[in-house]
Motif scaffolding. Structure first.
Motif, PDB file in Angstrom:
ATOM      1  N   GLY A  58       6.287  11.217 -13.783  1.00 52.74           N
ATOM      2  CA  GLY A  58       5.947  12.659 -12.964  1.00 52.74           C
ATOM      3  C   GLY A  58       5.006  12.094 -11.828  1.00 52.74           C
ATOM      4  N   ASN A  59       5.182  11.200 -11.596  1.00 53.36           N
ATOM      5  CA  ASN A  59       4.756  10.866 -10.458  1.00 53.36           C
ATOM      6  C   ASN A  59       6.255  10.085  -9.630  1.00 53.36           C
ATOM      7  OD1 ASN A  59       1.260   9.878 -11.286  1.00 53.36           O
ATOM      8  ND2 ASN A  59       2.434   8.483 -12.420  1.00 53.36           N
ATOM      9  N   ILE A  60       5.759  10.649  -8.398  1.00 52.29           N
ATOM     10  CA  ILE A  60       6.692  10.550  -7.314  1.00 52.29           C
ATOM     11  C   ILE A  60       6.991   9.165  -6.436  1.00 52.29           C
ATOM     12  CG2 ILE A  60       8.571  11.776  -5.716  1.00 52.29           C
ATOM     13  CD1 ILE A  60       8.574  13.313  -8.744  1.00 52.29           C
ATOM     14  N   ILE A  61       7.680   9.071  -6.468  1.00 51.57           N
ATOM     15  CA  ILE A  61       7.888   7.527  -5.382  1.00 51.57           C
ATOM     16  C   ILE A  61       8.841   7.905  -4.565  1.00 51.57           C
ATOM     17  CG2 ILE A  61       7.967   5.483  -4.932  1.00 51.57           C
ATOM     18  CD1 ILE A  61       6.530   4.784  -7.876  1.00 51.57           C
ATOM     19  N   VAL A  62       8.824   7.903  -3.277  1.00 53.20           N
ATOM     20  CA  VAL A  62      10.438   7.887  -2.520  1.00 53.20           C
ATOM     21  C   VAL A  62      10.068   6.465  -2.044  1.00 53.20           C
ATOM     22  CG1 VAL A  62      10.858   9.262  -0.246  1.00 53.20           C
ATOM     23  CG2 VAL A  62       9.359  10.220  -1.444  1.00 53.20           C
ATOM     24  N   GLY A  63      11.370   6.091  -1.854  1.00 52.60           N
ATOM     25  CA  GLY A  63      11.730   5.266  -1.411  1.00 52.60           C
ATOM     26  C   GLY A  63      11.848   4.208  -2.395  1.00 52.60           C
ATOM     27  N   PHE A  64      11.876   2.961  -2.010  1.00 58.75           N
ATOM     28  CA  PHE A  64      11.746   1.113  -3.373  1.00 58.75           C
ATOM     29  C   PHE A  64      10.532   0.772  -2.808  1.00 58.75           C
ATOM     30  CE2 PHE A  64      12.178  -2.926  -3.715  1.00 58.75           C
ATOM     31  CZ  PHE A  64      12.080  -2.991  -4.695  1.00 58.75           C
TER      32      PHE A  64
END
Length: 76
Positions: free
Chosen positions: A60-66
């Motif tokens: 549920g934790n969103i990370i955008v990109g690497f």
């Protein structure tokens, strides 16, 4: 059990890097090709507010990109 989804496209080099990194850490993940699955693309945009890939959903934790630091923080 941690749930990890990677929203990606086959032609995205950062998506490949993110998936290879997760594999190197022995993290199981669901690879979702948003170029073929329009519902998943809409879900990704709703979750992240972004149209760009990769987008990682780690419990549920969103990370955008690497973002290796953010990934390490969530998988360790």
């Amino acid at each position: 059990m941690m749930t990890v989804k990677v929203y990606s496209t086959p032609t995205c080099p950062w998506c490949t890097k993110a998936k290879e990194y997760l594999k190197s850490k022995n993290v199981d993940f669901e690879d979702i090709d948003v170029s073929k699955d329009l519902n998943a693309a809409a879900e990704m945009i709703r979750k992240s507010g972004q149209r760009g890939v990769p987008v990682l959903d780690i419990d549920g934790n969103i990370i955008v990109g690497f973002d290796q630091r953010a990934i390490d923080r969530l998988i360790n």
